[in-house]
Design an enzyme around this catalytic site. Structure first.
Site, PDB file in Angstrom:
ATOM      1  N   TYR A 142      34.596  48.619  41.569  1.00  0.00           N
ATOM      2  CA  TYR A 142      34.937  47.191  41.470  1.00  0.00           C
ATOM      3  C   TYR A 142      33.735  46.419  40.914  1.00  0.00           C
ATOM      4  CZ  TYR A 142      35.122  42.429  43.469  1.00  0.00           C
ATOM      5  OH  TYR A 142      35.045  41.068  43.656  1.00  0.00           O
ATOM      6  N   LYS A 146      33.054  44.220  37.548  1.00  0.00           N
ATOM      7  CA  LYS A 146      32.631  42.816  37.595  1.00  0.00           C
ATOM      8  C   LYS A 146      31.421  42.610  36.671  1.00  0.00           C
ATOM      9  CE  LYS A 146      34.228  39.838  40.005  1.00  0.00           C
ATOM     10  NZ  LYS A 146      35.397  38.931  39.724  1.00  0.00           N
TER      11      LYS A 146
HETATM   12  P1  NAD Z   1      42.707  37.266  46.193  1.00  0.00           P
HETATM   13  O1  NAD Z   1      43.138  38.697  46.212  1.00  0.00           O
HETATM   14  O2  NAD Z   1      43.065  36.410  47.359  1.00  0.00           O
HETATM   15  O3  NAD Z   1      43.228  36.553  44.881  1.00  0.00           O
HETATM   16  C1  NAD Z   1      43.236  37.156  43.620  1.00  0.00           C
HETATM   17  C2  NAD Z   1      44.494  36.707  42.882  1.00  0.00           C
HETATM   18  O4  NAD Z   1      44.494  37.328  41.590  1.00  0.00           O
HETATM   19  C3  NAD Z   1      45.794  37.126  43.581  1.00  0.00           C
HETATM   20  O5  NAD Z   1      46.641  35.997  43.789  1.00  0.00           O
HETATM   21  C4  NAD Z   1      46.414  38.120  42.610  1.00  0.00           C
HETATM   22  O6  NAD Z   1      47.843  38.080  42.599  1.00  0.00           O
HETATM   23  C5  NAD Z   1      45.821  37.671  41.284  1.00  0.00           C
HETATM   24  N1  NAD Z   1      45.835  38.748  40.289  1.00  0.00           N
HETATM   25  C6  NAD Z   1      45.403  40.033  40.441  1.00  0.00           C
HETATM   26  N2  NAD Z   1      45.602  40.718  39.321  1.00  0.00           N
HETATM   27  C7  NAD Z   1      46.161  39.871  38.418  1.00  0.00           C
HETATM   28  C8  NAD Z   1      46.605  40.018  37.072  1.00  0.00           C
HETATM   29  N3  NAD Z   1      46.538  41.194  36.433  1.00  0.00           N
HETATM   30  N4  NAD Z   1      47.121  38.944  36.437  1.00  0.00           N
HETATM   31  C9  NAD Z   1      47.234  37.740  37.085  1.00  0.00           C
HETATM   32  N5  NAD Z   1      46.837  37.552  38.369  1.00  0.00           N
HETATM   33  C10 NAD Z   1      46.304  38.611  39.025  1.00  0.00           C
HETATM   34  O7  NAD Z   1      41.113  37.307  45.971  1.00  0.00           O
HETATM   35  P2  NAD Z   1      40.017  36.152  46.159  1.00  0.00           P
HETATM   36  O8  NAD Z   1      39.228  36.473  47.366  1.00  0.00           O
HETATM   37  O9  NAD Z   1      40.643  34.816  46.038  1.00  0.00           O
HETATM   38  O10 NAD Z   1      39.083  36.438  44.901  1.00  0.00           O
HETATM   39  C11 NAD Z   1      39.028  35.580  43.772  1.00  0.00           C
HETATM   40  C12 NAD Z   1      37.869  35.983  42.861  1.00  0.00           C
HETATM   41  O11 NAD Z   1      36.645  35.876  43.577  1.00  0.00           O
HETATM   42  C13 NAD Z   1      37.926  37.410  42.320  1.00  0.00           C
HETATM   43  O12 NAD Z   1      37.498  37.398  40.970  1.00  0.00           O
HETATM   44  C14 NAD Z   1      36.911  38.158  43.150  1.00  0.00           C
HETATM   45  O13 NAD Z   1      36.337  39.215  42.425  1.00  0.00           O
HETATM   46  C15 NAD Z   1      35.896  37.065  43.425  1.00  0.00           C
HETATM   47  N6  NAD Z   1      35.100  37.274  44.641  1.00  0.00           N
HETATM   48  C16 NAD Z   1      35.695  37.257  45.870  1.00  0.00           C
HETATM   49  C17 NAD Z   1      34.921  37.440  47.014  1.00  0.00           C
HETATM   50  C18 NAD Z   1      35.538  37.405  48.403  1.00  0.00           C
HETATM   51  O14 NAD Z   1      34.817  37.643  49.386  1.00  0.00           O
HETATM   52  N7  NAD Z   1      36.820  37.096  48.556  1.00  0.00           N
HETATM   53  C19 NAD Z   1      33.538  37.630  46.891  1.00  0.00           C
HETATM   54  C20 NAD Z   1      32.955  37.646  45.616  1.00  0.00           C
HETATM   55  C21 NAD Z   1      33.746  37.463  44.491  1.00  0.00           C
END
Ligand code: NAD
Length: 245
Positions: A142, A146
């Site tokens: 992952y 990124k």
């Molecule tokens: P989440 O899983 O709640 O939301 C991600 C969303 O992306 C989901 O609604 C999913 O349906 C959508 N998605 C996935 N694949 C897709 C595709 N092919 N086309 C369209 N939509 C798609 O995750 P989150 O926690 O809200 O994470 C959001 C961002 O933040 C991500 O990029 C993640 O890498 C980053 N991030 C999250 C965290 C954390 O702790 N949650 C930490 C660091 C970075």
């Protein structure tokens, strides 16, 4: 009038997700109209138009970018998924598709939610700055995708062509509706997996409250203009001090 309306319209990719939903709410409060591009639709709200589509399909993405000035990219397969092909396809190839679609649709700003794990080599980092190089051996696939994603987005920054990009790097995000972090910890505790300690108990980890990440994303968008020093850069975002984990 058309110009100012266009200026107030943005697209949140992954707007049905945890971070995306909080971001959408704040953007609405700030007077934006919002398009959501997501593979799933989790709610209905006035001022929000849904485009239920896969970000990997440029054809399906383009309609969600019409008359939009800012695109926030907050979508990713869940880090807990062990589907390498999916990570590569969505985070890397899909992000290249988004960049192309932004250019074709005349979007001026692309704000990426990256991750602090792009600089994490597996040993404690305290006050790690943005000068740190990308991890040579990222902790998982992952994170590797990124890194590929962030490089692609920052490289696409081109103020001369009126296309500007920036990345925000949170680590663990917590807050209402968090589907990943706290539920996984609670589940681990319930199943007795918290009885073991790895290391000396002083390992550090960084958590950020979701509203702080939203604040960072919006500040980034607001400050992204052709002469801005933030163009093409990545920024760590945190609450304050890392805490023992
Ligand atoms: P989440 O899983 O709640 O939301 C991600 C969303 O992306 C989901 O609604 C999913 O349906 C959508 N998605 C996935 N694949 C897709 C595709 N092919 N086309 C369209 N939509 C798609 O995750 P989150 O926690 O809200 O994470 C959001 C961002 O933040 C991500 O990029 C993640 O890498 C980053 N991030 C999250 C965290 C954390 O702790 N949650 C930490 C660091 C970075």
């Amino acid at each position: 009038a058309t110009r100012s309306r266009a200026h107030k319209k943005c697209t949140v990719i992954g707007g049905s997700g945890f971070l995306g939903q909080h971001l959408v709410q704040k953007l609405l409060e700030k007077g934006f109209t919002v398009n959501i591009l997501d593979v799933r639709k989790t709610f209905d709200k006035q001022g929000v138009q849904f485009f239920t589509a896969d970000l990997c399909s440029k054809e399906d993405v383009l309609p969600a970018f019409q008359d939009v000035s800012v695109v926030f990219h907050c979508a990713s397969p869940a880090p807990s998924s062990d589907n390498r092909e999916l990570f590569y396809k969505v985070n890397y190839t899909g992000t290249k598709t988004i960049i192309e679609a932004c250019k074709e649709a005349g979007v001026q700003k692309l704000v990426l939610t990256s991750s602090a794990s792009v600089v994490f080599e597996g040993t404690d980092l305290k006050n790690g700055s943005e000068d740190l190089p990308y991890a040579e051996k990222p902790i998982d696939y992952y994170s590797q995708t990124k890194i590929l994603q962030e490089k692609e987005v920052l490289r696409a920054n081109n103020p001369d062509e009126n296309f500007m990009t920036v990345a925000i790097r949170p680590h663990g995000i917590f807050g209402p509706q968090d589907p990943h972090l706290v539920p996984v910890l609670v589940q681990a505790a319930k199943s007795g997996k918290m009885e073991f300690m790895i290391g000396d108990g002083k390992n550090l980890v960084d958590f950020t409250y979701v509203d702080n990440v939203v604040h960072g994303l919006i500040l980034a968008a607001e400050n992204l203009h052709p002469n801005s020093p933030i163009c093409g850069k990545a920024y760590h975002i945190t609450n304050d001090e890392p805490i023992p984990f």
